[in-house]
Design an enzyme around this catalytic site. Structure first.
Site, short mmCIF file in Angstrom:
data_model
loop_
_atom_site.label_atom_id
_atom_site.label_comp_id
_atom_site.label_asym_id
_atom_site.label_seq_id
_atom_site.Cartn_x
_atom_site.Cartn_y
_atom_site.Cartn_z
N GLU A 90 -1.94 -8.78 3.61
CA GLU A 90 -2.01 -9.24 5.00
C GLU A 90 -3.43 -9.22 5.55
OE1 GLU A 90 -1.09 -6.29 4.04
OE2 GLU A 90 -1.30 -4.76 5.59
N HIS B 218 -3.66 -4.78 0.33
CA HIS B 218 -3.11 -5.30 1.59
C HIS B 218 -3.23 -6.82 1.61
CE1 HIS B 218 -2.52 -1.58 4.05
NE2 HIS B 218 -3.38 -1.10 3.17
N CYS C 136 0.83 -1.21 0.00
CA CYS C 136 0.00 0.00 0.00
C CYS C 136 0.86 1.26 0.00
CB CYS C 136 -1.01 -0.04 1.15
SG CYS C 136 -2.31 1.21 0.98
#
Ligand code: MN
Length: 268
Positions: A238, A236, A129
């Protein structure tokens, strides 16, 4: 005696710090600067057994000792550039169009130095990001300060209410390294929590994914494979939830960790 745990063989991955700058009105840590990582980025790195380490910026009002970012770049096997605050327009030669888009110049300078240190040591860097935007700026690219203002026909890339449940489609660029990691996929869905985006791509980089409805750059990689490994995504990984509709993050992480393993072999 506790059983000794062998950690020496594990990859050691640095994560760049987010800053919460000193605030005299804050109740906790009043007037103190915080450097921190968000939990899921550390958990993401650790999901494969790698060890995650935040790399604190050694500079600041309380600086002491002789530790530099070079020591971390020498010691660690790779670096993840964490998401977070806006990149300052000053970092790519522009004035903020609005005060609220001034970004975090302190963090920019710290992370630009961090990327340079890892590059000097031949260690891979993966950006998430803000990390994609920072990498682009560090190598001479520019950003849209605010997508909605500067590209009004664009999709909503950040929705503060639904946050990481804002999704859109991206097209993986055929023939790219990223596309090769997902051979079954061409168009995929990713989360989108950004209001800045790449305007001019940094020299020496190639686009690996675009938001196919508005053309926003969603993934980049350094083109020259003989130079140190640099890649980044605008989404993202994650925050990916197993079983959800968004692009699985595992192949992306493994590719970065494979580069870290390869760098470890050539530098030790
Ligand atoms: Mn997006």
């Amino acid at each position: 005696m506790a059983e000794r745990i062998a950690g020496a063989g594990r990859l050691k991955i640095g994560i760049s710090a987010c800053f919460m700058h000193a605030d005299p009105a804050r109740v906790l840590f009043t007037g103190k600067t915080l450097q921190y990582v968000e939990q899921s980025i550390a958990h993401w790195v650790m999901s494969t057994g790698a060890l995650a380490v935040m790399v604190p910026s050694p500079t600041g009002a309380t600086q002491r000792g002789d530790v530099t970012l070079e020591h971390y770049a020498d010691w660690l096997d790779g670096l993840v550039l964490h998401g977070g605050a806006d990149v300052s327009p000053l970092s790519y030669g522009e004035q903020p169009l609005q005060e609220k888009w001034s970004g975090d110049r302190v963090r920019d300078e710290y992370e630009i130095a961090l990327v340079a240190a890892f590059e000097r040591h031949g260690k891979p860097v993966f950006g998430v990001c803000r990390g994609l935007q920072l990498m682009n700026v560090a190598y001479g690219g520019t950003l849209f300060q605010d997508i909605a203002t500067q590209v009004p026909q664009a999709l909503v890339h950040r929705d503060a209410v639904v946050y990481d449940h804002n999704f859109h489609g991206v097209e993986l660029v055929a023939g790219s390294r990223l596309a090769s990691l997902y051979p079954e996929s061409g168009r995929v869905t990713v989360n989108s929590i950004h209001h800045q985006a790449i305007k001019d791509l940094a020299p020496g980089f190639e686009v690996e994914a675009v938001s196919f409805e508005d053309g926003m750059v969603e993934a980049i990689r350094r083109s020259d494979r003989s130079q140190s490994w640099l890649a980044a995504v605008q989404w993202h990984p994650e925050f990916h939830l197993p079983g959800s509709e968004t692009l699985d993050d595992a192949a992306l992480l493994q590719d970065f960790l494979d580069a870290a393993t390869a760098a470890k072999k050539t530098t030790t």
